[in-house]
Design an enzyme around this catalytic site. Structure first.
Site, short mmCIF file in Angstrom:
data_model
loop_
_atom_site.label_atom_id
_atom_site.label_comp_id
_atom_site.label_asym_id
_atom_site.label_seq_id
_atom_site.Cartn_x
_atom_site.Cartn_y
_atom_site.Cartn_z
N HIS A 1 -0.66 -0.47 -10.61
CA HIS A 1 -1.40 0.78 -10.68
C HIS A 1 -0.50 1.85 -11.28
O HIS A 1 0.73 1.74 -11.22
CB HIS A 1 -1.81 1.24 -9.28
CG HIS A 1 -2.87 0.40 -8.64
ND1 HIS A 1 -2.65 -0.33 -7.49
CD2 HIS A 1 -4.17 0.19 -8.98
CE1 HIS A 1 -3.77 -0.95 -7.15
NE2 HIS A 1 -4.70 -0.66 -8.03
N CYS B 1 -0.94 3.60 -0.86
CA CYS B 1 -2.25 2.95 -0.78
C CYS B 1 -2.66 2.62 0.64
O CYS B 1 -3.80 2.22 0.86
CB CYS B 1 -2.33 1.72 -1.67
SG CYS B 1 -0.98 0.65 -1.55
#
Ligand code: CIR
Length: 258
Positions: free
Chosen positions: A166, A253
């Site tokens: 990401h 996350c």
């Protein structure tokens, strides 16, 4: 910088080791992962947040990584459409939880895909990573929604990178126009004009850290980065993250902060 008061978290479930990973670090130890999750939650609370704990969801091995399921602005919650098919069902319980806090919700719709881990809010500006998980259609939908909320946006296409799952795998925003960036991102023109804390490749995992109010929560074991952050006058809250790193999980996350 947004003042955060709340976060949503979800501990890993019994199937956690079945999640997606490219890290060659061995299988995660679930009891240790749960202990580390408690430490992470304690750090969020030490930074001033009240937590909503969702129950584990064994049908979704990666569901502890709640950040990927939504993008939160002060007045609008945007539910994502995760790029990995095995993760798309994670959104339902997160949407239900957010409905209690947000009168306005929106959603990324197929064929758009988007993971919250690709979204880096930097004050009034939001960097949107285009990756294997967030496609151009998903990025464009999010940009339009964010512009409607008064944010400017820019795309950072990192599809050529093998190291970055990401965008936020390699970057964080600490406030005051200060970015933490891995070597690979440090020279990118998108970040010109920001103060940059450059993280060497050996410490790349720590580039994913989170500013929460007066504190920065970062993976334990990176003293050089700790010193650079402490020099900004921010409080350090290091937390062990080994069992999440094994599953390609960055520190950010594990929570949705708002
Ligand atoms: C995945 O591959 O989707 C999970 N194993 C890890 C997701 C980590 N998310 C993040 O860093 N934002």
């Amino acid at each position: 910088m947004t003042h955060f008061t709340r976060a949503i978290v979800r501990p890993p479930g019994a199937t956690y080791a079945d999640g997606i990973t490219s890290a060659d670090l061995g299988a995660p130890d679930l009891p240790l992962a749960l202990e580390q999750h408690q430490g992470y939650c304690a750090a969020l609370e030490a930074a001033g947040l009240t937590l909503t704990h969702l129950p584990p969801e064994d049908a979704y091995p990666d569901s502890t990584f709640v950040e990927d399921t939504a993008v939160l602005t002060p007045a609008l919650a945007i539910i994502s459409h995760p790029g990995a098919p095995s993760r798309q069902g994670e959104i339902h319980t997160v949407r239900a939880a957010l409905t209690g806090f947000y009168p306005r919700l929106a959603a990324i719709e197929p064929p758009g895909t988007l993971d919250g881990g690709d979204i880096c809010e930097a004050g009034d500006h939001v960097f949107i990573g285009v990756t294997a998980r967030t496609n151009p259609a998903g990025a464009a939908q999010l940009a339009a929604l964010l512009q409607g909320e008064g944010f400017t946006t820019s795309l950072v296409d990192v599809r050529g990178s093998t190291a970055l799952l990401h965008l936020k795998t390699g970057m964080s925003y600490l406030g005051d126009r200060t970015l933490v960036l891995v070597d690979e991102l440090a020279e990118r023109p998108e970040f010109a004009g920001y103060r940059i804390i450059r993280v060497p490749t050996a410490a790349a995992y720590a580039a994913n850290c989170i500013r929460v109010n007066d504190a920065v929560i970062l993976p334990a074991g990176y003293p050089a980065l700790e010193a650079q952050i402490a020099a900004l006058g921010l409080r350090l809250l290091p937390v062990p993250m080994s069992e999440y790193q094994k599953m390609d999980g960055g520190l950010s996350c594990l929570s949705l902060r708002f």
